[in-house]
Design a protein around this motif. Structure first.
Motif, PDB file in Angstrom:
ATOM      1  N   THR A  44      -4.173   3.032  -0.459  1.00  0.00           N
ATOM      2  CA  THR A  44      -3.815   1.686  -0.927  1.00  0.00           C
ATOM      3  C   THR A  44      -2.542   1.231  -0.205  1.00  0.00           C
ATOM      4  OG1 THR A  44      -2.377   2.461  -2.708  1.00  0.00           O
ATOM      5  CG2 THR A  44      -4.733   2.232  -3.223  1.00  0.00           C
ATOM      6  N   SER A  45      -2.081   0.065  -0.572  1.00  0.00           N
ATOM      7  CA  SER A  45      -0.834  -0.423   0.010  1.00  0.00           C
ATOM      8  C   SER A  45       0.344   0.472  -0.374  1.00  0.00           C
ATOM      9  CB  SER A  45      -0.575  -1.869  -0.393  1.00  0.00           C
ATOM     10  OG  SER A  45      -0.471  -1.969  -1.790  1.00  0.00           O
ATOM     11  N   GLU A  49       2.909   1.612   2.421  1.00  0.00           N
ATOM     12  CA  GLU A  49       4.344   1.317   2.354  1.00  0.00           C
ATOM     13  C   GLU A  49       5.189   2.589   2.410  1.00  0.00           C
ATOM     14  OE1 GLU A  49       5.746  -1.611   2.832  1.00  0.00           O
ATOM     15  OE2 GLU A  49       3.724  -2.433   2.978  1.00  0.00           O
ATOM     16  N   SER A  50       4.689   3.686   1.837  1.00  0.00           N
ATOM     17  CA  SER A  50       5.413   4.961   1.930  1.00  0.00           C
ATOM     18  C   SER A  50       5.533   5.386   3.383  1.00  0.00           C
ATOM     19  CB  SER A  50       4.695   6.050   1.130  1.00  0.00           C
ATOM     20  OG  SER A  50       4.792   5.781  -0.237  1.00  0.00           O
ATOM     21  N   TYR A  51       4.435   5.259   4.126  1.00  0.00           N
ATOM     22  CA  TYR A  51       4.446   5.595   5.549  1.00  0.00           C
ATOM     23  C   TYR A  51       5.383   4.655   6.323  1.00  0.00           C
ATOM     24  CZ  TYR A  51       2.920   5.662  10.409  1.00  0.00           C
ATOM     25  OH  TYR A  51       2.896   5.704  11.783  1.00  0.00           O
ATOM     26  N   THR A  85      -3.324  -2.611   7.366  1.00  0.00           N
ATOM     27  CA  THR A  85      -3.939  -3.137   6.143  1.00  0.00           C
ATOM     28  C   THR A  85      -5.395  -3.510   6.414  1.00  0.00           C
ATOM     29  OG1 THR A  85      -1.821  -3.927   5.299  1.00  0.00           O
ATOM     30  CG2 THR A  85      -3.797  -4.963   4.395  1.00  0.00           C
ATOM     31  N   PHE A  86      -5.674  -4.059   7.595  1.00  0.00           N
ATOM     32  CA  PHE A  86      -7.041  -4.438   7.959  1.00  0.00           C
ATOM     33  C   PHE A  86      -7.972  -3.229   7.913  1.00  0.00           C
ATOM     34  CE2 PHE A  86     -10.362  -5.175  11.188  1.00  0.00           C
ATOM     35  CZ  PHE A  86     -10.943  -6.312  10.656  1.00  0.00           C
ATOM     36  N   TYR A  87      -7.480  -2.057   8.335  1.00  0.00           N
ATOM     37  CA  TYR A  87      -8.307  -0.852   8.395  1.00  0.00           C
ATOM     38  C   TYR A  87      -8.195   0.015   7.142  1.00  0.00           C
ATOM     39  CZ  TYR A  87      -9.258  -1.829  13.266  1.00  0.00           C
ATOM     40  OH  TYR A  87      -9.687  -2.415  14.426  1.00  0.00           O
TER      41      TYR A  87
END
Length: 153
Positions: A44-45, A49-51, A85-87
Motif C-alpha cells: 500500500t502507500s 512511504e516507508s521506502y 504508485t502506478f505499479y
C-alpha cells in the motif's frame, strides 16, 4: 594545560562523530526490506512511504536499460512516488532474496539480489512473469540515498 583541554575536546568530538556514523551494512538490509515490501501483492502507500523516507527529495534514479538518466532533480522523490504508485499491487506474487551487500567507504552501498515476480502489467493488462538478478548501487548523502543505479545481471 591548554593542550590537555584541546586534546580532550578533540577526543570527545571525534568519538561523538563516530557514534553518529551510519552503519551502512544495517542500512543496506533495512533498505532492501523496505524496497521489497513495495513490490508485494498487498503493498500500500504505507509501504511506499516507508521506502521513500530513505531517499533524498531530489533522488536520482536509473534502471538500465529502461531509464538511463540518473540526474538529481528537485522533484525526484515525487516522480518516484508517482511511478511506483502506478505499479503498486501489480504483482500477484513477489519474492526476493538478498545475495550480497558491498559497502564502499561511508558514501556508497551495492546490494545484489534475486527476485521473482508474477502479475498483470497495469498499463496493458498483459500477464507478466520474470526472475532476475539485480544489483543496485546506492550513493548516500548523510543518512539518505541520493542516487540509485539499478543493473540487471
Amino acid at each position: 594545560m591548554k593542550h590537555l583541554i584541546l586534546f580532550t575536546l578533540l577526543f570527545y568530538s571525534s568519538f561523538s562523530l563516530l557514534a553518529k556514523e551510519l552503519d551502512l551494512e544495517k542500512f543496506a538490509h533495512h533498505y532492501f526490506k523496505l524496497m521489497t515490501e513495495t513490490q508485494k501483492p498487498n503493498a500500500t502507500s504505507k509501504e511506499l512511504e516507508s521506502y521513500l523516507s530513505l531517499l533524498t527529495d531530489d533522488i536520482g534514479h536509473s534502471h538500465l536499460p529502461y531509464v538511463v538518466d540518473d540526474s538529481r532533480l528537485p522533484d525526484g522523490k515525487a516522480s518516484m512516488r508517482k511511478g511506483m504508485t502506478f505499479y503498486l499491487g501489480a504483482h500477484d506474487k513477489y519474492e526476493a532474496t538478498l545475495l550480497d551487500v558491498f559497502v564502499f567507504n561511508n558514501s556508497a552501498i551495492a546490494i545484489r539480489y534475486k527476485n521473482y515476480a508474477k502479475g498483470v502489467h497495469p498499463q496493458n493488462n498483459q500477464p507478466i512473469e520474470y526472475s532476475q538478478t539485480m544489483m543496485e548501487v546506492l550513493e548516500l548523502e548523510g543518512d539518505k540515498v541520493a542516487v540509485i543505479r539499478k543493473y540487471h545481471e
